[in-house]
Design a protein around this motif. Structure first.
Motif, PDB file in Angstrom:
ATOM      1  N   SER A  41       0.844  -1.187   0.000  1.00 12.21           N
ATOM      2  CA  SER A  41       0.000   0.000   0.000  1.00 12.21           C
ATOM      3  C   SER A  41       0.886   1.245   0.000  1.00 12.21           C
ATOM      4  O   SER A  41       2.103   1.166   0.157  1.00 12.21           O
ATOM      5  CB  SER A  41      -0.902   0.012   1.232  1.00 12.21           C
ATOM      6  OG  SER A  41      -0.121   0.166   2.397  1.00 12.21           O
ATOM      7  N   TRP A 105       2.825  -4.882  -6.960  1.00 10.56           N
ATOM      8  CA  TRP A 105       1.394  -5.002  -7.241  1.00 10.56           C
ATOM      9  C   TRP A 105       0.910  -6.420  -7.000  1.00 10.56           C
ATOM     10  O   TRP A 105       1.535  -7.388  -7.431  1.00 10.56           O
ATOM     11  CB  TRP A 105       1.153  -4.575  -8.678  1.00 10.56           C
ATOM     12  CG  TRP A 105      -0.219  -4.799  -9.213  1.00 10.56           C
ATOM     13  CD1 TRP A 105      -1.391  -4.357  -8.678  1.00 10.56           C
ATOM     14  CD2 TRP A 105      -0.569  -5.493 -10.406  1.00 10.56           C
ATOM     15  NE1 TRP A 105      -2.436  -4.732  -9.466  1.00 10.56           N
ATOM     16  CE2 TRP A 105      -1.962  -5.434 -10.545  1.00 10.56           C
ATOM     17  CE3 TRP A 105       0.174  -6.156 -11.381  1.00 10.56           C
ATOM     18  CZ2 TRP A 105      -2.638  -6.012 -11.607  1.00 10.56           C
ATOM     19  CZ3 TRP A 105      -0.491  -6.726 -12.435  1.00 10.56           C
ATOM     20  CH2 TRP A 105      -1.887  -6.660 -12.538  1.00 10.56           C
ATOM     21  N   THR A 109      -5.718  -7.337  -6.684  1.00 10.55           N
ATOM     22  CA  THR A 109      -6.284  -6.002  -6.451  1.00 10.55           C
ATOM     23  C   THR A 109      -6.749  -5.328  -7.738  1.00 10.55           C
ATOM     24  O   THR A 109      -7.375  -4.278  -7.680  1.00 10.55           O
ATOM     25  CB  THR A 109      -5.259  -5.087  -5.749  1.00 10.55           C
ATOM     26  OG1 THR A 109      -4.101  -4.962  -6.575  1.00 10.55           O
ATOM     27  CG2 THR A 109      -4.893  -5.626  -4.383  1.00 10.55           C
ATOM     28  N   HIS A 113      -5.516  -0.676  -9.346  1.00  9.44           N
ATOM     29  CA  HIS A 113      -4.569  -0.491  -8.244  1.00  9.44           C
ATOM     30  C   HIS A 113      -3.145  -0.316  -8.777  1.00  9.44           C
ATOM     31  O   HIS A 113      -2.384   0.502  -8.259  1.00  9.44           O
ATOM     32  CB  HIS A 113      -4.647  -1.681  -7.284  1.00  9.44           C
ATOM     33  CG  HIS A 113      -3.819  -1.532  -6.052  1.00  9.44           C
ATOM     34  ND1 HIS A 113      -4.051  -0.550  -5.113  1.00  9.44           N
ATOM     35  CD2 HIS A 113      -2.743  -2.214  -5.607  1.00  9.44           C
ATOM     36  CE1 HIS A 113      -3.165  -0.652  -4.150  1.00  9.44           C
ATOM     37  NE2 HIS A 113      -2.346  -1.655  -4.423  1.00  9.44           N
TER      38      HIS A 113
END
Length: 152
Positions: A41, A105, A109, A113
């Motif tokens: 994140s 990544w 997601t 994202h």
């Protein structure tokens, strides 16, 4: 002496500006540290930045000295070379941001994202380079002034 200032001052101020932004931004203010890293994140990236900032500053100083200063010398000598150099830096930032974003990544997601991570990382890099080149310009502003007296 001026060369040393141009190598040290812009990277340190750019890092300081980014740190101040993180410190006083309500969005990132609650990030504590190590437990956020690896969370895939933005918070994990900011935690990484906080923990490894001294190493990143050393890398920034080496990059400034070995890569940016020769490019800056070319811009000072031929200001029109900035037309090629600055867009090239933007493309390099996009490429590196995409590469890093792709590595961290999680495919679960979704692609959205990936794009968000890539744009965020590109923004962080461009923020750094804008501050850096702005400070270099302020240090060398006299080199860009036109002569006050006309040539006769």
């Amino acid at each position: 002496m001026k060369r040393i200032v141009k190598v040290i001052f812009p990277p340190l101020i750019a890092f300081w500006a980014f740190a101040v932004f993180l410190k006083f931004s309500p969005y990132f203010h609650h990030i504590d540290g190590l437990h956020e890293m690896g969370a895939d994140s933005v918070y994990g990236l900011i935690a990484y930045y906080k923990v490894f900032a001294p190493g990143q500053i050393l890398i920034a100083l080496l990059t400034q000295w070995l890569i940016i200063m020769p490019l800056w010398d070319r811009i000072v000598a031929k200001p029109k070379s900035a037309i090629i150099i600055f867009p090239s830096i933007v493309i390099i930032c996009l490429a590196f941001a995409f590469g890093i974003a792709y590595v961290i990544w999680d495919t679960a997601t979704g692609t959205k994202h990936l794009v968000e991570i890539c744009l965020f990382m590109t923004g962080v890099q461009l923020f750094y380079w804008i501050i850096n080149f702005l400070l270099l310009f302020l240090i060398d502003w006299k080199a860009f002034r036109k002569a006050d007296t006309p040539n006769l």
